[in-house]
Write a protein that holds these residues in place. Structure first.
Motif, PDB file in Angstrom:
ATOM      1  N   ASN A 110      -2.305   0.769   3.751  1.00 14.17           N
ATOM      2  CA  ASN A 110      -1.255   0.053   2.876  1.00 14.17           C
ATOM      3  C   ASN A 110      -1.694  -1.195   1.971  1.00 14.17           C
ATOM      4  N   MET A 119      -1.114  -4.100   2.340  1.00 19.95           N
ATOM      5  CA  MET A 119      -0.158  -5.229   2.029  1.00 19.95           C
ATOM      6  C   MET A 119      -0.458  -6.595   2.552  1.00 19.95           C
ATOM      7  N   TYR A 121      -2.820  -8.272   7.285  1.00 17.90           N
ATOM      8  CA  TYR A 121      -2.017  -7.458   6.561  1.00 17.90           C
ATOM      9  C   TYR A 121      -0.769  -7.072   7.272  1.00 17.90           C
TER      10      TYR A 121
END
Ligand code: ADP
Length: 681
Positions: free
Chosen positions: A388, A390, A408
């Protein structure tokens, strides 16, 4: 539930001590398990914090370690060779893993590398060695030549020294001549020209530095060709000494080339003594190292000057700098005492590798944390970007290295997956322990109830048996006494009483027989006498003996008993099996009713069955009636005499004969007991 009523303490123990705590624990555990996802998230956040802290710590720790090692290594820099003699000794130079060079200054004066001291900084006081005698020996040596050669040489030189020639032209001509002699392997003449060129101070200025170095190299090569090894060695030493004492380093690469070539050749001389070889070896190592360090210093001179004069807070003592290509650090007070300054050039690959391996060791314990560590160029040093990607948090690591630690966000799916695993496991465990406790308690409870029932039945049996024994005995005793005292005179009365005594005695006999056969069967089967006999005949015999009792009740009784039904077994015990089943049918069937006895062969089995239209057995009791001393607790049974051993005997006999028993019964309708024996061969 006689048991539960009579043992409140035990029941309280079961419920209060086992069931209740287990139930409460299970409920609490289930509630806790439901919090698992929340806990996992919280845990992850906590882990992130600790991970970050630990990574920071480990980086700082390793950086400090490198600094400590540098400090320790700087001690050895004072002991590095300074003059020719020292260069020949083995030096203790300490490498620091993570650094490619190390420099020591005192204020702005360089202490190491020593050979650089003449260039930009105040020169330190070198011990002066007088090598003029060697020079004399080497350069003004009389060249052993024939007169004729001398004359030729003198003439050619004189020719070239014409007053019309400029000095440059003279040098050029001499060099041409030298080349010629060297190519024609006229080494002596070549040597003479070399010495001529070197002797003349007025010519020296025309010799370019590189040219001078090549002349010396040529000189060296010629000496090697002529196998004048010692002279070659001296030449090299002389040149090194000259180099160490000269105020300038003119051309490091030319110097490096000269010494690399000469040292390597000298080390390949075969006649070299062990001592000299070692000395030259050390010379080469020490000199090369200093030359390398000096080269680095020269490459970064302005940068070095700047870093030396940089203001440094007295607290820190460490300053990291990047010159566009390389990382350096400066170390001074309070790390080092006084005016000492050490500058370390970081070997970024080795340095990063050191720190990286430390981080990896830490990260191994935090497998579930997605993170990366990137350097100035943004390339990943440790960790990997999750799917992901993020970013949750970023942090500069090892301040002066400009590394970035990026943490993350963990994938939501991953969370769920992780907790699901854990939840399954926990649910499973809690359910398992709950079920185990419940089952355990249930079976224990049941076992205790059964034990209790058995105890009750045994005592019941004893009392009923003693009663059973006492009743016929009392009658026998009474009739016998009456007759003995002569109270009974009439012969028909005497006959009647005698018959009664006989009847009661046989009842007693039967009862004792049942008890005996039961105990016999309970304890051993070895007393059995195994034989092959006709089961049909045996059944017929028992049937005939019991028909009258049934008819007296009165009950209808009929049979279908075949012959030649051979079995292997114990006649006596099979006799009592048949007897018990038929007797029970008679006992538990009220008049009017009927009994049907069968014995026949079916599918290689001998089948014996007794069917009655009696009271029947409730299905809940059917599995119990074969237990020792068990009697169904209904009115009819209670009013019927019995020991509760009949069917127990039947079951044991059937078991020892590997026969199966089945029972079909409906309450109030009747019962059928069927036994299937193996047919004898
Ligand atoms: P008992 O000496 O009491 O007859 P058994 O072991 O022979 O002992 O039988 C156990 C119990 O099974 C009896 O008490 C009775 O309640 C029941 N029972 C046995 N046979 C029959 C039957 N044919 N019909 C109804 N009940 C029976």
């Amino acid at each position: 539930m006689r048991f539960s009523r009579s043992n409140p303490i035990l029941v309280a123990f079961f419920f209060g001590g086992i069931i209740l705590p287990t139930a409460i624990l299970s409920v609490l555990s289930f509630r806790n398990i439901q919090n698992e996802t929340f806990l996992a998230k919280k845990n992850f956040e906590e882990s992130l914090k600790s991970f970050k802290k630990e990574v920071e710590n480990v980086v700082q720790k390793e950086q400090r370690k490198i600094l400590q090692e540098t400090k320790a290594a700087s001690q050895f820099l004072y002991e590095q060779p300074q003059n020719l003699l020292e260069f020949g000794n083995a030096s203790s130079f300490k490498n620091v893993n993570g650094l490619s060079a190390i420099f020591l200054f005192n204020k702005e004066t360089i202490v190491y590398p020593n050979i650089a001291s003449h260039f930009y900084y105040e020169s330190s006081k070198w011990p002066q060695t007088n090598y003029s005698s060697i020079e004399q020996q080497l350069f003004f040596e009389e060249i052993n030549k024939t007169n004729e050669e001398k004359v030729k040489l003198a003439r050619s030189i004189r020719l070239m020294q014409s007053p019309f020639q400029t000095k440059t032209e003279q040098v050029q001509n001499l060099l041409g001549l030298l080349r010629n002699f060297y190519q024609n392997k006229k080494y002596d003449e070549a040597l003479h020209i070399i010495s001529l060129l070197q002797q003349r101070p007025n010519l020296q200025s025309y010799l370019h530095y590189q040219l001078r170095e090549s002349l010396q190299l040529l000189h060296f090569e010629i000496l090697v060709e002529l196998k004048r090894h010692e002279e070659a060695q001296n030449l090299c030493l002389l040149e090194l000494n000259r180099f160490l004492q000269q105020p300038h380093i003119n051309d490091i690469s030319a110097t490096r080339y000269f010494f690399e070539t000469t040292f390597n050749q000298i080390l390949s001389f075969e006649q070299l003594t062990q001592e000299t070889r070692e000395a030259f070896w050390n010379l080469r190592e020490n000199f090369n190292r200093q030359l390398t360090h000096t080269e680095i210093l020269y490459e970064h001179l302005p940068f070095f000057k700047k870093i030396l004069s940089d203001h440094l807070s007295p607290k820190e003592g460490i300053l990291y700098r990047f010159d566009g290509n390389d990382f350096f650090f400066r170390m001074s007070y309070p790390w080092l005492s006084g005016d000492q300054i050490v500058i370390g050039k970081i070997n970024i690959e080795a340095y990063e590798a050191r720190i990286r391996s430390q981080i990896q060791t830490v990260a191994r314990e935090w497998k579930n944390i997605p993170y990366t560590i990137t350097n100035v160029n943004n390339s990943i040093l440790v960790g990997s970007i999750p799917e992901n990607g993020m970013i949750l948090e970023q942090q500069i690591l090892g301040q002066d290295l400009s590394w970035t630690l990026t943490l993350y966000q963990k994938d939501q799916k991953e969370f769920r997956k992780e907790t699901r695993h854990k939840m399954f496991l926990l649910y499973g465990l809690v359910s398992f322990s709950l079920i185990t406790v419940l089952f355990g308690s249930f079976f224990m409870f049941r076992f205790l109830i059964q034990e209790r029932k058995l105890l009750f039945m045994k005592s019941n049996f004893l009392s009923s048996v003693s009663h059973e024994l006492k009743t016929p005995l009392t009658s026998i005793k009474m009739f016998a006494e009456m007759m003995a005292k002569g109270r009974v005179q009439k012969p028909e009365k005497i006959q009647e009483y005698s018959l009664l005594i006989g009847k009661e005695s046989s009842r007693l006999e039967n009862l004792i027989g049942a008890i005996l056969s039961y105990t016999r069967m309970e304890h051993t089967s070895t007393a059995f006498k195994w034989e092959r006999f006709d089961f049909g005949i045996c059944a017929e015999t028992v049937y005939n003996a019991l028909v009258d009792i049934a008819l007296q009740k009165p009950l209808e009784i009929s049979s279908r008993i075949e012959k030649n039904l051979f079995v292997m077994g114990d006649y006596t015990s099979l006799y009592s099996l048949i007897q018990n089943l038929i007797e029970n049918a008679i006992k538990y069937t009220n008049s009017p009713g009927s009994i049907f006895v069968q014995a026949y062969e079916e599918n290689e089995k001998i089948v014996f069955s007794v069917t009655d239209t009696g009271i029947g057995i409730p299905s809940s009791e059917q599995k119990n009636i074969f237990n020792d001393f068990y009697r169904v607790g209904d009115e009819m049974t209670r009013s019927t005499k019995g020991s509760g051993l009949g069917l127990a005997i039947v079951k044991r006999v059937a078991e020892t004969h590997k026969a199966s028993i089945s029972l079909q019964s409906r309450l109030g309708k009747g019962s059928t007991f069927t036994v299937r024996f193996k047919k004898a061969e």
